[in-house]
Enzyme design. Structure first.
Site, PDB file in Angstrom:
ATOM      1  N   ASP A  42     -49.451  52.195 -27.227  1.00 24.52           N
ATOM      2  CA  ASP A  42     -47.526  52.714 -27.084  1.00 24.52           C
ATOM      3  C   ASP A  42     -47.403  53.577 -26.662  1.00 24.52           C
ATOM      4  O   ASP A  42     -48.230  55.009 -26.131  1.00 24.52           O
ATOM      5  CB  ASP A  42     -47.627  52.580 -28.812  1.00 24.52           C
ATOM      6  CG  ASP A  42     -46.310  52.499 -29.168  1.00 24.52           C
ATOM      7  OD1 ASP A  42     -45.328  53.143 -29.213  1.00 24.52           O
ATOM      8  OD2 ASP A  42     -45.899  51.619 -30.038  1.00 24.52           O
ATOM      9  N   ASN A  43     -45.673  53.754 -25.769  1.00 22.55           N
ATOM     10  CA  ASN A  43     -45.519  55.129 -25.207  1.00 22.55           C
ATOM     11  C   ASN A  43     -44.500  55.443 -26.049  1.00 22.55           C
ATOM     12  O   ASN A  43     -43.373  56.915 -26.081  1.00 22.55           O
ATOM     13  CB  ASN A  43     -44.911  54.711 -24.202  1.00 22.55           C
ATOM     14  CG  ASN A  43     -43.615  53.016 -24.260  1.00 22.55           C
ATOM     15  OD1 ASN A  43     -43.341  53.280 -25.532  1.00 22.55           O
ATOM     16  ND2 ASN A  43     -42.732  53.574 -23.300  1.00 22.55           N
ATOM     17  N   GLY A  47     -41.417  53.517 -31.133  1.00 23.33           N
ATOM     18  CA  GLY A  47     -42.185  53.066 -32.428  1.00 23.33           C
ATOM     19  C   GLY A  47     -42.548  55.031 -32.603  1.00 23.33           C
ATOM     20  O   GLY A  47     -42.365  56.252 -32.065  1.00 23.33           O
ATOM     21  N   LYS A 102     -37.481  46.636 -18.831  1.00 28.90           N
ATOM     22  CA  LYS A 102     -38.582  46.943 -17.857  1.00 28.90           C
ATOM     23  C   LYS A 102     -39.478  46.058 -18.980  1.00 28.90           C
ATOM     24  O   LYS A 102     -40.399  45.686 -18.253  1.00 28.90           O
ATOM     25  CB  LYS A 102     -38.506  48.153 -17.355  1.00 28.90           C
ATOM     26  CG  LYS A 102     -38.218  48.767 -16.378  1.00 28.90           C
ATOM     27  CD  LYS A 102     -38.233  50.294 -16.294  1.00 28.90           C
ATOM     28  CE  LYS A 102     -39.409  51.233 -15.445  1.00 28.90           C
ATOM     29  NZ  LYS A 102     -39.596  52.086 -15.087  1.00 28.90           N
ATOM     30  N   TYR A 156     -31.634  42.827 -23.502  1.00 32.29           N
ATOM     31  CA  TYR A 156     -33.083  41.718 -24.731  1.00 32.29           C
ATOM     32  C   TYR A 156     -32.891  40.513 -24.276  1.00 32.29           C
ATOM     33  O   TYR A 156     -34.509  39.828 -24.624  1.00 32.29           O
ATOM     34  CB  TYR A 156     -32.346  42.395 -26.113  1.00 32.29           C
ATOM     35  CG  TYR A 156     -33.854  42.573 -26.896  1.00 32.29           C
ATOM     36  CD1 TYR A 156     -34.803  42.847 -27.060  1.00 32.29           C
ATOM     37  CD2 TYR A 156     -33.172  41.329 -28.086  1.00 32.29           C
ATOM     38  CE1 TYR A 156     -35.455  43.078 -27.722  1.00 32.29           C
ATOM     39  CE2 TYR A 156     -34.355  41.150 -29.097  1.00 32.29           C
ATOM     40  CZ  TYR A 156     -35.688  41.556 -28.708  1.00 32.29           C
ATOM     41  OH  TYR A 156     -36.728  41.436 -30.209  1.00 32.29           O
ATOM     42  N   THR A 186     -37.466  40.077 -39.204  1.00 33.06           N
ATOM     43  CA  THR A 186     -38.463  40.640 -40.053  1.00 33.06           C
ATOM     44  C   THR A 186     -38.163  41.326 -41.074  1.00 33.06           C
ATOM     45  O   THR A 186     -37.259  42.668 -39.563  1.00 33.06           O
ATOM     46  CB  THR A 186     -39.232  40.059 -39.481  1.00 33.06           C
ATOM     47  OG1 THR A 186     -39.606  38.784 -38.951  1.00 33.06           O
ATOM     48  CG2 THR A 186     -40.769  40.435 -40.334  1.00 33.06           C
TER      49      THR A 186
HETATM   50  P1  NAD Z   1     -40.192  49.033 -33.016  1.00 32.97           P
HETATM   51  O1  NAD Z   1     -39.440  49.043 -32.321  1.00 32.97           O
HETATM   52  O2  NAD Z   1     -40.193  49.292 -34.584  1.00 32.97           O
HETATM   53  O3  NAD Z   1     -41.452  48.510 -32.450  1.00 32.97           O
HETATM   54  C1  NAD Z   1     -41.957  47.951 -30.897  1.00 32.97           C
HETATM   55  C2  NAD Z   1     -42.984  49.190 -30.533  1.00 32.97           C
HETATM   56  O4  NAD Z   1     -43.170  48.816 -28.670  1.00 32.97           O
HETATM   57  C3  NAD Z   1     -42.764  50.697 -30.818  1.00 32.97           C
HETATM   58  O5  NAD Z   1     -43.725  51.384 -31.193  1.00 32.97           O
HETATM   59  C4  NAD Z   1     -42.102  51.345 -29.018  1.00 32.97           C
HETATM   60  O6  NAD Z   1     -42.307  52.469 -29.137  1.00 32.97           O
HETATM   61  C5  NAD Z   1     -43.214  50.580 -28.314  1.00 32.97           C
HETATM   62  N1  NAD Z   1     -42.944  50.391 -26.780  1.00 32.97           N
HETATM   63  C6  NAD Z   1     -41.760  49.799 -25.603  1.00 32.97           C
HETATM   64  N2  NAD Z   1     -41.518  50.159 -24.724  1.00 32.97           N
HETATM   65  C7  NAD Z   1     -42.445  50.533 -24.738  1.00 32.97           C
HETATM   66  C8  NAD Z   1     -43.628  50.177 -23.473  1.00 32.97           C
HETATM   67  N3  NAD Z   1     -42.327  49.841 -22.194  1.00 32.97           N
HETATM   68  N4  NAD Z   1     -45.015  50.970 -23.333  1.00 32.97           N
HETATM   69  C9  NAD Z   1     -45.238  50.824 -24.378  1.00 32.97           C
HETATM   70  N5  NAD Z   1     -44.518  50.950 -25.705  1.00 32.97           N
HETATM   71  C10 NAD Z   1     -43.359  50.542 -25.873  1.00 32.97           C
HETATM   72  O7  NAD Z   1     -39.630  46.851 -33.032  1.00 32.97           O
HETATM   73  P2  NAD Z   1     -40.643  45.497 -33.598  1.00 32.97           P
HETATM   74  O8  NAD Z   1     -39.526  45.284 -34.294  1.00 32.97           O
HETATM   75  O9  NAD Z   1     -42.172  46.064 -34.171  1.00 32.97           O
HETATM   76  O10 NAD Z   1     -40.054  44.630 -32.185  1.00 32.97           O
HETATM   77  C11 NAD Z   1     -41.715  44.189 -32.026  1.00 32.97           C
HETATM   78  C12 NAD Z   1     -42.004  43.574 -31.432  1.00 32.97           C
HETATM   79  O11 NAD Z   1     -41.453  41.979 -31.883  1.00 32.97           O
HETATM   80  C13 NAD Z   1     -40.807  43.741 -30.026  1.00 32.97           C
HETATM   81  O12 NAD Z   1     -41.047  43.044 -28.836  1.00 32.97           O
HETATM   82  C14 NAD Z   1     -39.376  42.836 -30.656  1.00 32.97           C
HETATM   83  O13 NAD Z   1     -38.613  41.794 -29.616  1.00 32.97           O
HETATM   84  C15 NAD Z   1     -40.116  41.616 -31.036  1.00 32.97           C
HETATM   85  N6  NAD Z   1     -39.534  40.756 -32.154  1.00 32.97           N
HETATM   86  C16 NAD Z   1     -39.177  41.582 -33.517  1.00 32.97           C
HETATM   87  C17 NAD Z   1     -38.377  41.627 -34.708  1.00 32.97           C
HETATM   88  C18 NAD Z   1     -38.178  41.494 -35.975  1.00 32.97           C
HETATM   89  O14 NAD Z   1     -37.697  41.838 -36.677  1.00 32.97           O
HETATM   90  N7  NAD Z   1     -38.435  43.311 -36.055  1.00 32.97           N
HETATM   91  C19 NAD Z   1     -38.009  40.191 -34.262  1.00 32.97           C
HETATM   92  C20 NAD Z   1     -37.943  39.441 -32.969  1.00 32.97           C
HETATM   93  C21 NAD Z   1     -38.991  39.953 -32.254  1.00 32.97           C
END
Ligand code: NAD
Length: 328
Positions: A42-43, A47, A102, A156, A186
């Site tokens: 993670d970056n 998060g 990206k 997105y 979610t």
């Molecule tokens: P979130 O923002 O809490 O988590 C995303 C994580 O990715 C973060 O910890 C962030 O720091 C990390 N991140 C972002 N860019 C990065 C990079 N370049 N390198 C390394 N780490 C990176 O979001 P979430 O709700 O936990 O979603 C997680 C995944 O699930 C995403 O891909 C999202 O598209 C997908 N998703 C989530 C939902 C939902 O309802 N939460 C619904 C559909 C899809």
């Protein structure tokens, strides 16, 4: 502890990108519970290490700061790659459009490369947003969607559509064992109060006695799935050999106004409801057709919305009290 077996292969070690985010941190925890070692990449763009602090002492867990758009290198064997890195809330991806594109393009390319190099199973976190503002309701996996590529949400939606195409190409032309899950809204513990998504926003407003800001007239619908159910569905996909895409979500649909009223009840708040402008290209309806997940994965959500919302409200209330105690 017995290791989960997938077909003839045992999953001993998994890489979770975005593992310090909301969904990623729950995935890391569930994998450790099943006896799988986890490398969390993670970056910390959206998060935080705090989300996995409770896992740091557990054997088999490693947190590595890494931007998956630069490159991805993980020494040692890997049996499963879960690509979850990406800003996910509209507030986040509207603020970080290039980072979002990206991580959906370069990040997906690099993580698919890792899975190919290691001979690992790969699961892409796609989204119900690939259906855009849907003209078919509920949405089955065969529906191609209605997305505006040059609208603000396009960064997105199109990043995820590209990720799906790339994942499919690695399966067909490189023989990588890939799967795609299309995750619907979610909710649950470890969402950020300020991530702009409806549930944390409503809960934060209700707990602090401010009006709940409902977009439009609140008649637009969403289907909300409790995080434990979503994670169980994702892992069922990970431990299967299916390509997908497979919808993972809760088919119980409710209007945003009903959700706001429900949260007011659950928090015992006397907050009112205030109507604000609808965001551009906001989907009017959203409900997964989960027939395929039921058939292929024998998966269906188990946690009723009332129970899930109660657990979420309790968690946010705990966070708020801890924050107040720290401040003084
Ligand atoms: P979130 O923002 O809490 O988590 C995303 C994580 O990715 C973060 O910890 C962030 O720091 C990390 N991140 C972002 N860019 C990065 C990079 N370049 N390198 C390394 N780490 C990176 O979001 P979430 O709700 O936990 O979603 C997680 C995944 O699930 C995403 O891909 C999202 O598209 C997908 N998703 C989530 C939902 C939902 O309802 N939460 C619904 C559909 C899809």
């Amino acid at each position: 502890m017995a290791q989960p077996v997938r077909g003839a292969r045992t999953i001993r070690r998994a890489v979770v990108t975005g593992g310090a985010g909301f969904l990623g941190s729950h995935l890391c925890e569930h994998l450790l519970d099943r006896g799988v070692e986890v490398v969390c990449l993670d970056n910390f763009l959206t998060g935080s290490p705090e989300n996995v602090l409770h896992l740091m002492e557990r054997p088999g867990f490693r947190l590595v700061r890494c931007d998956v758009t630069d490159y991805v290198h993980v020494p040692g064997p890997v049996d499963l790659v879960l690509h979850f890195a990406s800003p996910a809330s509209p507030l986040d991806y509207l603020k970080m459009p290039i980072e979002t594109l990206k991580v959906g393009s370069l990040g997906t390319l690099h993580t698919l490369g890792l899975a190919r190099e290691k001979g690992a199973r790969y699961v892409l976190a796609s989204t119900s947003e690939v259906y855009g503002d849907p003209l078919v309701h509920p949405q089955p996996e065969e529906y191609w969607g209605n997305v505006n590529p040059v609208g603000p949400r396009g960064v997105y939606d199109e990043a995820k559509r590209f990720s799906e195409a790339l994942t499919t190409a690695y399966r067909s032309s490189r023989g990588t064992d890939t799967g795609i899950v299309r995750i619907f809204n979610t909710y649950g513990p470890r969402m950020r109060f300020d991530d702009g998504r409806a549930i944390p926003a409503f809960v934060g407003q209700a707990l602090s006695g401010r009006p709940l800001t409902v977009a439009g007239d609140g008649s637009q619908t969403r289907s909300i799935c409790y995080v434990d159910d979503t994670v169980t569905g994702i892992l069922a996909m990970a431990f299967s050999g299916h390509a997908g895409p497979v919808n993972i979500g809760n088919p119980d649909e409710l209007s945003m106004l009903r959700l706001a009223e429900w949260i007011v009840e659950l928090t015992d708040s006397d907050s009112s409801v205030e109507f604000i402008d609808l965001p551009v290209d906001d989907p009017k309806v959203r409900r997964p057709d989960t027939t395929l997940a039921e058939k292929l994965l024998d998966w269906r959500p188990q946690v009723p919305s009332e129970e899930g919302l109660r657990r979420t409200v309790d968690w946010f209330a705990g966070q708020l009290s801890a924050r107040e105690a720290r401040v003084g």
